[in-house]
Design an enzyme around this catalytic site. Structure first.
Site, PDB file in Angstrom:
ATOM      1  CG  ASP A 179      -2.953  -8.424   0.488  1.00  0.00           C
ATOM      2  OD1 ASP A 179      -2.157  -8.712   1.385  1.00  0.00           O
ATOM      3  OD2 ASP A 179      -4.012  -7.778   0.699  1.00  0.00           O
ATOM      4  CG  HIS A 203      -1.987  -1.039   1.201  1.00  0.00           C
ATOM      5  ND1 HIS A 203      -2.823  -1.236   0.124  1.00  0.00           N
ATOM      6  CD2 HIS A 203      -2.328  -1.970   2.132  1.00  0.00           C
ATOM      7  CE1 HIS A 203      -3.644  -2.243   0.395  1.00  0.00           C
ATOM      8  NE2 HIS A 203      -3.361  -2.707   1.595  1.00  0.00           N
ATOM      9  CG  ASP A 222      -5.307 -10.128   3.051  1.00  0.00           C
ATOM     10  OD1 ASP A 222      -4.893 -10.684   2.019  1.00  0.00           O
ATOM     11  OD2 ASP A 222      -5.164  -8.908   3.272  1.00  0.00           O
ATOM     12  CG  HIS A 226      -6.999  -5.297   1.714  1.00  0.00           C
ATOM     13  ND1 HIS A 226      -6.595  -6.228   2.655  1.00  0.00           N
ATOM     14  CD2 HIS A 226      -8.215  -4.860   2.105  1.00  0.00           C
ATOM     15  CE1 HIS A 226      -7.523  -6.337   3.585  1.00  0.00           C
ATOM     16  NE2 HIS A 226      -8.526  -5.516   3.272  1.00  0.00           N
TER      17      HIS A 226
END
Length: 342
Positions: free
Chosen positions: A196, A160, A285, A198
């Protein structure tokens, strides 16, 4: 497969975060890395190596120099201001506010260099950030040295973090640093495959205008899922990078069959690109029990991910990103690696 790991990650502990209207203990906690390390050992994946220490030149190849120079100063500035607890940004220079002037206040600087409140600092945070960066570069050198694959057990994660901002538990973008390092070592093309839950908004932002690093993201639909403001399917790169950024947003409740169909397409696109090396942003995740995610993959699915990546037949660096169902994170992350190893 060799794993690179640093115990210095543990200094980044006791953080707090704002989620669903409450201040709660951070989900990104030291036990994540320790469960994975323990699983690497119990599965006899291979030796666990300490990282070599690197200067920050490689970080400044993908991040702005002023941003990287800021990170080690956060905790000293926080202490000098008489503060305790986690240093968390709360003010951002968004639309209608000046964003070209860096104020002297540490609170303002935290907001200037972040896109959300999800990158807190405590006393040991910088040492953990730096060690995570060292882990990624050391593992990259293992692959460059001729190994088929290596695992950078990075904590904190990185995908991120953009060229000039932190957020979402991420400070230095370890996968981006490694990809750039491979380019600087002579790779003509590098692919980053981000699995991932996200979207890796920082990785996309860093390479969006480039054609020597392909970025492929499989993730939750940004219309309803963090980080919300990047990750749509029509974001395909710009200028020389047009067509080299590929996003696969998926709805809440996505199971293995639907997720795997997108993985298969991404792997075909990756193979067509024909990179010299693959960097996998390894988030687990996507797991059905993850506390902050909405996909439905099961533990048995993760070795299948690794096996599909192995079919690419390319040198591969796995860089640890997210995954917050702590009891299962070791099983799932190492499951990808054992699946890759066959």
């Amino acid at each position: 497969m060799k794993t690179v790991f640093s115990p210095l990650h543990a200094g980044h502990a006791g953080t707090m975060e704002l989620i669903s209207g409450a201040i709660v203990p951070g989900f990104e906690k030291p036990s994540r890395a320790e469960f994975i390390r323990a699983r690497v050992e119990s599965e006899k994946l291979g030796p666990i190596l300490p990282p070599e220490v690197h200067d920050l030149a490689a970080a400044k190849r993908v991040h702005r120099a002023d941003y990287i120079d800021f990170l080690p100063t956060v905790w000293p500035q926080w202490q000098a201001a008489g503060r305790e607890g986690s240093a968390i940004p709360f003010t951002w220079p968004t639309r209608g506010l000046r964003g070209d002037v860096l104020p002297k206040s540490i609170d303002a600087q935290l907001g200037f260099y972040s896109f959300d409140g999800g990158a807190p600092f405590v006393k040991g945070t910088w040492d953990a950030i730096k060690s995570s960066y060292d882990v990624a570069l050391t593992a990259a050198a293992v692959v460059k040295g001729g190994e088929r694959a290596a695992f950078a057990l990075c904590r904190p994660p990185g995908h991120h973090a953009g060229a000039g901002f932190m957020g979402g538990y991420c400070y230095i973008n370890n996968a981006a640093v490694a990809a750039q390092w491979f380019c600087d070592q002579g790779a003509g093309r590098v692919s980053i495959l981000d699995v991932d839950y996200h979207h890796g908004n920082g990785t996309q932002e860093i390479f969006y205008s480039r054609n020597d690093v392909q970025v492929l993201n499989l993730h939750g639909d940004p219309m309803v899922e963090y980080p919300y403001f990047l990750g749509h399917a029509d974001e395909r790169g710009e200028g020389p990078g047009e067509g080299f950024n590929l996003n696969y947003p998926m709805p809440f409740g996505t199971d293995w069959d639907a997720w795997n169909a997108n993985l298969e397409d991404a792997c075909k696109r990756l193979a067509d690109y024909a990179p010299d090396v693959v960097v996998v942003s390894l988030g687990v995740d996507t797991f059905e029990k993850d506390p902050i995610s909405q996909f439905k993959l099961k533990s048995a699915d993760y070795p299948r991910i690794g096996a599909r990546i192995a079919k690419l037949g390319l040198p591969t660096l796995f860089v640890m990103e997210g995954g917050y169902a702590v009891e299962e994170i070791g099983v799932n992350a190492v499951g990808v690696l054992t699946g890759f190893e066959g």
